[in-house]
Write an enzyme that holds these catalytic residues in place. Sequence first.
Site, short mmCIF file in Angstrom:
data_model
loop_
_atom_site.label_atom_id
_atom_site.label_comp_id
_atom_site.label_asym_id
_atom_site.label_seq_id
_atom_site.Cartn_x
_atom_site.Cartn_y
_atom_site.Cartn_z
N LYS A 1 17.37 -3.16 -30.85
CA LYS A 1 16.02 -3.62 -31.15
C LYS A 1 15.93 -5.13 -30.87
O LYS A 1 16.97 -5.80 -30.72
CB LYS A 1 15.66 -3.32 -32.61
N TYR B 1 15.33 -38.32 -33.73
CA TYR B 1 14.13 -38.35 -34.58
C TYR B 1 14.49 -38.61 -36.03
O TYR B 1 15.46 -38.05 -36.56
CB TYR B 1 13.40 -37.01 -34.52
C1 PLP Z 1 18.67 -3.15 -37.58
C2 PLP Z 1 19.16 -1.90 -38.21
C3 PLP Z 1 20.51 -1.53 -38.09
C4 PLP Z 1 21.56 -2.44 -37.51
O1 PLP Z 1 21.97 -3.34 -38.49
P1 PLP Z 1 23.19 -4.35 -38.23
O2 PLP Z 1 23.39 -5.02 -39.53
O3 PLP Z 1 22.76 -5.28 -37.16
O4 PLP Z 1 24.34 -3.52 -37.81
C5 PLP Z 1 20.89 -0.30 -38.60
N1 PLP Z 1 19.99 0.52 -39.20
C6 PLP Z 1 18.70 0.19 -39.34
C7 PLP Z 1 17.77 1.12 -40.01
C8 PLP Z 1 18.25 -1.03 -38.86
O5 PLP Z 1 16.96 -1.37 -39.01
#
Ligand code: PLP
Length: 357
Positions: free
Chosen positions: A33, A253
């Site tokens: 994702k 800055y």
């Molecule tokens: C994003 C997500 C994952 C992956 O989580 P990580 O901590 O990056 O391994 C797994 N399951 C769900 C439902 C998620 O939303």
Amino acid sequence: MRPARALIDLQALRHNYQLARELTGAKALAVIKADAYGHGAVRVAQALEDQADGFAVACIEEALELRAAGIGGPVLLLEGFFEADELPLIIEHDFWCVVHSLWQLEAIEQARLSKPLTVWLKLDSGMHRVGLHPKDYHDAYQRLLASGKVAKIVLMSHFARADELDCASSDEQVAVFEAARQGLAAQVSLRNSPSVMGWPSVSSDWVRPGIMLYGATPFGEDQAVAACLQPVMTLESKVICVRELPAGEPVGYGARFVTPKPMRIGVVAMGYADGYPRHAPTGTPVLVAGQRSQLLGRVSMDMLCIDLTDVPQAGLGSTVELWGKNILASDVATAAETIPYQIFCNLRRVPRLYSGA
Ligand SMILES: *Cc1c(COP(=O)(O)O)cnc(C)c1O
């Protein structure tokens, strides 16, 4: 050409995916994702396609991007559909669909579907974000079966605190999950990266590793599996200006840093507009000309300053690693009071160059 770039090592990605599978003996959905946590979802999916049991994304827009690039195979929508009118597309492209709320269940019951759906039925086992209440879980499962619109159901839940190894919360969530699924003959999926890495006793037919695929640890402390991960992204740039300053001179800055002694300072073409965290303080580690050094003063939009005083071999044009194989993204994240997830997702503007395809 501006020298800022992100090098993506696809061989390391495959190593980390394989590690997740070997640790668990389970099937693994590679979580890609948010553009594969900033690494480029299509390139990451292509690199894993031969190996992976499937992919997981947040939403149908991300899933369609994969199909448009020719990625076949399972793609799970981790939040299911946001509106019922996504269902025909979900069917058309054979996406797998999380059902986390009763309104989604009702929408499936009412939909006219040309083929049956694969549903991952999500339980709220204690995180209290999305997921069905335990008292509704059995009934929802039976309703999905009775609807005649579902080919397969996987039972899932998600941990809130698996990154805290001495916390009882994950065991409590497992107990809630086990009670809620009693009597349901279906595969289960519980484990994200921290539980893949740190909770070997939790059983899960399917695991859902995300951050570990990219070679970063979700743990705030040292952890055995973390040492076996290979960082996938190297964010690097070059020194574009060098200056020698006497003691007492401000840098950047807000004059947040004032030289305590005569110093040699390098300006690097990298800033918060590239996704480098603006809140990284003086002292955040960097690697320059092969040697560890530190950030000085405030991060600007397009530039930041580093200490070259004790790095005599460094000068104009020296390569700087902001994070990667030497400077861990999780260490930069900790310095900036955030997590590697966020610093990867924030990456922008810099070109991504892939190797190991
Ligand atoms: C994003 C997500 C994952 C992956 O989580 P990580 O901590 O990056 O391994 C797994 N399951 C769900 C439902 C998620 O939303």
